[in-house]
Design a protein around this motif. Structure first.
Motif, PDB file in Angstrom:
ATOM      1  N   ILE A 146      17.082   5.091   2.531  1.00  0.00           N
ATOM      2  CA  ILE A 146      16.112   4.877   1.450  1.00  0.00           C
ATOM      3  C   ILE A 146      16.882   4.560   0.165  1.00  0.00           C
ATOM      4  CG2 ILE A 146      14.063   6.053   2.304  1.00  0.00           C
ATOM      5  CD1 ILE A 146      15.032   8.637   1.038  1.00  0.00           C
ATOM      6  N   PRO A 147      17.351   3.314   0.040  1.00  0.00           N
ATOM      7  CA  PRO A 147      18.251   2.951  -1.061  1.00  0.00           C
ATOM      8  C   PRO A 147      17.624   2.952  -2.441  1.00  0.00           C
ATOM      9  CG  PRO A 147      17.646   1.007   0.206  1.00  0.00           C
ATOM     10  CD  PRO A 147      17.117   2.186   0.964  1.00  0.00           C
ATOM     11  N   GLN A 148      16.318   2.699  -2.533  1.00  0.00           N
ATOM     12  CA  GLN A 148      15.721   2.579  -3.862  1.00  0.00           C
ATOM     13  C   GLN A 148      15.612   3.924  -4.572  1.00  0.00           C
ATOM     14  OE1 GLN A 148      12.156   0.499  -2.519  1.00  0.00           O
ATOM     15  NE2 GLN A 148      12.827  -1.364  -3.538  1.00  0.00           N
ATOM     16  N   VAL A 149      14.973   4.893  -3.914  1.00  0.00           N
ATOM     17  CA  VAL A 149      14.776   6.190  -4.564  1.00  0.00           C
ATOM     18  C   VAL A 149      16.105   6.913  -4.766  1.00  0.00           C
ATOM     19  CG1 VAL A 149      14.351   7.473  -2.417  1.00  0.00           C
ATOM     20  CG2 VAL A 149      13.373   8.291  -4.562  1.00  0.00           C
ATOM     21  N   THR A 150      17.028   6.764  -3.826  1.00  0.00           N
ATOM     22  CA  THR A 150      18.327   7.427  -3.988  1.00  0.00           C
ATOM     23  C   THR A 150      19.138   6.790  -5.114  1.00  0.00           C
ATOM     24  OG1 THR A 150      19.146   6.056  -2.147  1.00  0.00           O
ATOM     25  CG2 THR A 150      18.506   8.318  -1.633  1.00  0.00           C
ATOM     26  N   SER A 151      18.970   5.498  -5.325  1.00  0.00           N
ATOM     27  CA  SER A 151      19.665   4.842  -6.444  1.00  0.00           C
ATOM     28  C   SER A 151      19.157   5.362  -7.785  1.00  0.00           C
ATOM     29  CB  SER A 151      19.479   3.321  -6.372  1.00  0.00           C
ATOM     30  OG  SER A 151      20.140   2.784  -5.250  1.00  0.00           O
ATOM     31  N   ILE A 176       3.333   6.306   8.534  1.00  0.00           N
ATOM     32  CA  ILE A 176       4.088   5.668   7.453  1.00  0.00           C
ATOM     33  C   ILE A 176       3.733   6.324   6.127  1.00  0.00           C
ATOM     34  CG2 ILE A 176       4.424   3.521   6.158  1.00  0.00           C
ATOM     35  CD1 ILE A 176       3.885   2.038   8.820  1.00  0.00           C
ATOM     36  N   LYS A 177       2.445   6.525   5.916  1.00  0.00           N
ATOM     37  CA  LYS A 177       1.981   7.177   4.692  1.00  0.00           C
ATOM     38  C   LYS A 177       2.552   8.591   4.568  1.00  0.00           C
ATOM     39  CE  LYS A 177      -2.294   6.450   3.680  1.00  0.00           C
ATOM     40  NZ  LYS A 177      -3.787   6.490   3.670  1.00  0.00           N
ATOM     41  N   ALA A 178       2.681   9.284   5.705  1.00  0.00           N
ATOM     42  CA  ALA A 178       3.186  10.658   5.703  1.00  0.00           C
ATOM     43  C   ALA A 178       4.631  10.731   5.232  1.00  0.00           C
ATOM     44  CB  ALA A 178       3.060  11.267   7.093  1.00  0.00           C
ATOM     45  N   GLU A 179       5.409   9.665   5.478  1.00  0.00           N
ATOM     46  CA  GLU A 179       6.821   9.710   5.069  1.00  0.00           C
ATOM     47  C   GLU A 179       6.976   9.668   3.554  1.00  0.00           C
ATOM     48  OE1 GLU A 179       9.120  10.723   6.812  1.00  0.00           O
ATOM     49  OE2 GLU A 179       8.028  10.627   8.694  1.00  0.00           O
ATOM     50  N   ASN A 180       5.911   9.270   2.848  1.00  0.00           N
ATOM     51  CA  ASN A 180       5.964   9.359   1.390  1.00  0.00           C
ATOM     52  C   ASN A 180       6.115  10.813   0.928  1.00  0.00           C
ATOM     53  OD1 ASN A 180       5.952   6.866  -0.023  1.00  0.00           O
ATOM     54  ND2 ASN A 180       3.872   6.482   0.676  1.00  0.00           N
ATOM     55  N   LYS A 181       5.662  11.758   1.769  1.00  0.00           N
ATOM     56  CA  LYS A 181       5.812  13.171   1.435  1.00  0.00           C
ATOM     57  C   LYS A 181       7.283  13.560   1.389  1.00  0.00           C
ATOM     58  CE  LYS A 181       1.364  14.631   3.392  1.00  0.00           C
ATOM     59  NZ  LYS A 181       0.705  15.475   4.425  1.00  0.00           N
ATOM     60  N   THR A 182       8.077  12.997   2.309  1.00  0.00           N
ATOM     61  CA  THR A 182       9.512  13.280   2.297  1.00  0.00           C
ATOM     62  C   THR A 182      10.167  12.700   1.056  1.00  0.00           C
ATOM     63  OG1 THR A 182       9.624  13.380   4.713  1.00  0.00           O
ATOM     64  CG2 THR A 182      11.684  12.941   3.542  1.00  0.00           C
ATOM     65  N   ILE A 183       9.769  11.495   0.690  1.00  0.00           N
ATOM     66  CA  ILE A 183      10.319  10.870  -0.516  1.00  0.00           C
ATOM     67  C   ILE A 183       9.933  11.681  -1.755  1.00  0.00           C
ATOM     68  CG2 ILE A 183      10.203   8.800  -1.970  1.00  0.00           C
ATOM     69  CD1 ILE A 183       9.778   7.238   0.719  1.00  0.00           C
ATOM     70  N   ASN A 184       8.692  12.146  -1.814  1.00  0.00           N
ATOM     71  CA  ASN A 184       8.256  12.977  -2.941  1.00  0.00           C
ATOM     72  C   ASN A 184       8.966  14.325  -2.950  1.00  0.00           C
ATOM     73  OD1 ASN A 184       6.447  11.151  -4.097  1.00  0.00           O
ATOM     74  ND2 ASN A 184       4.790  11.766  -2.732  1.00  0.00           N
ATOM     75  N   ASN A 189       0.815  -1.224   0.000  1.00  0.00           N
ATOM     76  CA  ASN A 189       0.000   0.000   0.000  1.00  0.00           C
ATOM     77  C   ASN A 189       0.846   1.270   0.000  1.00  0.00           C
ATOM     78  OD1 ASN A 189      -2.438  -1.410   0.014  1.00  0.00           O
ATOM     79  ND2 ASN A 189      -2.488  -1.541   2.243  1.00  0.00           N
ATOM     80  N   GLU A 190       1.900   1.296   0.806  1.00  0.00           N
ATOM     81  CA  GLU A 190       2.677   2.532   0.984  1.00  0.00           C
ATOM     82  C   GLU A 190       4.068   2.471   0.372  1.00  0.00           C
ATOM     83  OE1 GLU A 190       0.769   4.689   1.975  1.00  0.00           O
ATOM     84  OE2 GLU A 190      -0.760   3.465   2.933  1.00  0.00           O
ATOM     85  N   GLY A 191       4.571   1.276   0.113  1.00  0.00           N
ATOM     86  CA  GLY A 191       5.911   1.138  -0.442  1.00  0.00           C
ATOM     87  C   GLY A 191       6.943   0.854   0.637  1.00  0.00           C
ATOM     88  N   ALA A 205       8.847   4.064   2.205  1.00  0.00           N
ATOM     89  CA  ALA A 205       8.134   4.787   3.259  1.00  0.00           C
ATOM     90  C   ALA A 205       8.204   4.022   4.575  1.00  0.00           C
ATOM     91  CB  ALA A 205       6.679   5.005   2.856  1.00  0.00           C
ATOM     92  N   LEU A 206       8.107   2.694   4.506  1.00  0.00           N
ATOM     93  CA  LEU A 206       8.196   1.875   5.719  1.00  0.00           C
ATOM     94  C   LEU A 206       9.575   1.985   6.340  1.00  0.00           C
ATOM     95  CD1 LEU A 206       7.033  -0.196   7.685  1.00  0.00           C
ATOM     96  CD2 LEU A 206       7.664  -1.997   6.059  1.00  0.00           C
ATOM     97  N   ARG A 207      10.609   1.914   5.512  1.00  0.00           N
ATOM     98  CA  ARG A 207      11.988   2.033   6.017  1.00  0.00           C
ATOM     99  C   ARG A 207      12.206   3.392   6.660  1.00  0.00           C
ATOM    100  NH1 ARG A 207      14.081  -1.624   1.926  1.00  0.00           N
ATOM    101  NH2 ARG A 207      13.662  -0.104   0.309  1.00  0.00           N
TER     102      ARG A 207
END
Length: 211
Positions: A153-158, A37-45, A9-11, A14-16
């Motif tokens: 957050i290894p995926q988005v940074t990669s 957890i959902k809110a941390e997607n804002k930081t990733i975005n 649901n959140e990825g 975001a969980l990490r």
């Protein structure tokens, strides 16, 4: 709580990020909040949006940072040394808090706003050297924050690192003594907040000048 359901649901990023931001899991259990957890997607975005903004400018091969650029570079160089110290001790919580704060409160909200006009230089108010310094510093700050966040957050940074064509294999060197840069950056942030509050209280647009 099924982590697979949360990841679906959140990825996983975001969980990490939430698990590290929420507290030191080595010292106790954490109360799982799906909303947080959902809110941390804002930081990733936010990281992705900052990257998109910076990457619209080609990075100059070399540039001489202005005084403004240098104090923000020193600020993050200091955070680099602090991050490394904590990572070496398997403490990811404190660096995550500081890096998230830098991304939102220092880089996105203040440095980008300070140098945006200089980077675009549409009105020709700045020299090429001044404009290149802004572009160079934007790229340097982005590259550094991507490297520092990579263990968390290894995926988005990669993905961002691949676009920037930078290596994530080596941890960068920081500085332990940034002179007055930390205090000066904090003073700039405080000044900006006072201006923004005064404009809001007075019903004045953020783009409008005030005395």
């Amino acid at each position: 709580i099924d982590p697979k359901e949360i990841i679906n649901n959140e990825g996983s990023e975001a969980l990490r990020l939430w698990s590290i931001i929420e507290g030191d899991i080595s010292k106790g259990d954490l109360l799982c909040s799906r909303e947080r957890i959902k809110a941390e997607n804002k930081t990733i975005n936010k990281l992705l949006n900052v990257a998109k903004f910076v990457m619209q400018f080609p990075k100059p091969k070399k540039a001489k940072p202005t005084y403004t650029d240098k104090i923000f570079l020193d600020y993050l160089n200091y955070e680099t040394s602090q991050t490394e110290w904590h990572y070496d001790r398997y403490d990811f919580h404190k660096p995550a808090l500081k890096l998230r704060e830098f991304l939102w409160e220092v880089f996105a909200s203040h440095y980008i706003e300070l140098v945006k006009a200089r980077a675009y230089n549409e009105a020709g108010n700045f020299t090429k050297e001044e404009s290149d310094a802004a572009k160079y510093t934007l790229h340097t700050l982005l590259e550094r924050i991507v490297i520092l966040l990579h263990p968390i957050i290894p995926q988005v940074t990669s993905v961002i690192a691949a676009e920037l064509k930078i290596s994530l294999d080596k941890f960068p060197n920081g500085i332990e003594n940034p002179d007055d840069s930390i205090a000066i950056v904090n003073a700039i942030l405080s000044f900006n907040r006072e201006i923004w509050k005064a404009k809001k209280d007075g019903g004045i647009g953020l783009r409008d000048p005030i005395k």
